[in-house]
Scaffold this active site. Structure first.
Site, PDB file in Angstrom:
ATOM      1  CG  ASP A   1      -1.580  -1.302   1.503  1.00  9.69           C
ATOM      2  OD1 ASP A   1      -1.937  -1.997   0.533  1.00  9.69           O
ATOM      3  OD2 ASP A   1      -1.725  -1.669   2.686  1.00  9.69           O
TER       4      ASP A   1
ATOM      5  CD  GLU B   1      -8.379  -3.960  -0.718  1.00 11.85           C
ATOM      6  OE1 GLU B   1      -9.022  -4.264   0.292  1.00 11.85           O
ATOM      7  OE2 GLU B   1      -7.275  -4.463  -1.000  1.00 11.85           O
TER       8      GLU B   1
END
Length: 363
Positions: free
Chosen positions: A45, A253
């Site tokens: 991420d 997401e």
């Protein structure tokens, strides 16, 4: 009639799944002029903040002890480990584990770190009790201290993957509602149940909500912006974790929003972050809170045989400011299952189409 529809959907899905890579904008070309892919940074991420002439990278993992580490660079190729910049043990710390997806923004000389974590306040003992918080620092290298001893807000379900937009004097928070305890009816769910694979399919959805000027809470109710398709043949790439029999979940997401001319682009990731089919698409809108329309050329970043699990991206610019760059995590056979950072060129074409020129691997 329903049976015929599902069979036709399955046939289309199979054809699309077979040919999807031929129509992708991804490339497997080894590009030694790119950004040393994969980077020698083991983060999931990844988010990059450019502060003056220096870049700071934050992400999930990287050896952090209940918090987040950072790396710094001047060229996006050579990275120095800054160390751990956020600790859950700070005086206002509210999280206990699962520290994920940090993003740092500079506003009025201060640095604000948005992140998700497992909230220690958990009276019903939920397995996934994730919430989003914000911490502040005088430096991009920390230390960051939570602004208050609780998350920004509690929508009544677990949330992760904060992303923030500052626009026209307002601040917007984007996040993903977790799949946890969120079963949704769809053709894919019906198909998987008939195959005897899963009794239900849980889904994560992306929401947006306005933040208070001081970032202490939200204004109004969250708005649903993105979710997996109900029809099986539509955006079939978003269902591959189910159709590949990896998991009984469909994810939406890792959103990242930016504005190009008068259009808002929201990039997002679908499928299991821990699997090969993790990939990135995008949607567009004329408003920060939608409605958003998914692009016809999705996915714009996906596995290419050499790199897999490509997803949860952010965007930065090259040192000269001329190029947009997509920062994301992925894996190679040589590096194993650990998530590493990749940086590839991207562009919004004159016709408004977004393309990512990756994943690439440098020699």
């Amino acid at each position: 009639m329903k049976q015929i529809t599902i069979c036709l959907s399955l046939l289309v899905c199979a054809v699309l799944h077979t040919n999807v890579y031929a129509g992708s904008h991804s490339t497997s070309v080894k590009d030694s002029s790119a950004y040393n892919n994969p980077q020698k940074v083991a983060l999931g991420d990844p988010f990059v903040l450019k502060d003056d002439n220096k870049y700071y990278m934050y992400g999930t993992g990287g050896g952090a002890d209940k918090g987040f580490v950072a790396y710094s660079s001047t060229d996006l190729k050579n990275w120095d480990r800054v160390g751990q910049v956020y600790h859950s043990t700070n005086k206002n710390g509210w999280g206990i584990d699962a520290f994920w997806a940090p993003e740092v923004y500079k506003r009025n000389g201060k640095y604000y770190l948005f992140y998700s974590a497992q909230w220690k306040h958990n009276p019903t003992n939920e397995k996934e009790n994730f919430k989003i918080g914000v911490a502040i620092s005088d430096s991009p290298a920390g230390p960051f201290t939570d602004m208050k001893n609780a998350p920004i807000f509690d929508p009544g379900y677990p949330i992760i993957d904060a992303n923030v937009l500052f626009e026209n004097g307002k601040t917007y928070l984007y996040y993903s509602r977790c799949c946890y305890k969120h079963p949704v009816k769809s053709e894919v769910a019906e198909w998987a149940k008939k195959k005897g694979w899963y009794n239900e399919i849980e889904e994560s959805w992306v929401y947006g909500v306005e933040l208070k000027p001081d970032l202490s809470g939200v204004i109004g109710k969250p708005v649903l912006l993105l979710r997996p398709p109900v029809k099986m043949a539509k955006e079939e790439w978003e269902s591959r974790s189910v159709t590949a029999h990896e998991a009984n979940r469909r994810w939406t997401e890792g959103s990242f929003i930016f504005k190009n001319k008068s259009t808002y682009y929201m990039m997002y990731s679908a499928n299991n972050f821990d699997g090969q089919h993790y990939a990135v698409g995008y949607a567009t809108s004329k408003s920060p809170l939608g409605p958003f329309t998914k692009a016809a050329n999705n996915p714009v970043l996906q596995k290419n045989g050499e790199v897999t699990g490509t997803g949860h991206n952010s965007i930065t610019r090259s040192p000269d400011g001329k190029e947009m760059l997509c920062v994301y995590h992925g894996r190679t056979a040589a590096t194993g299952h650990e998530r590493l950072v990749f940086i590839d060129k991207m562009k919004v074409l004159d016709n408004g189409k977004l393309v990512v020129y990756g994943p690439t691997v440098s020699k």
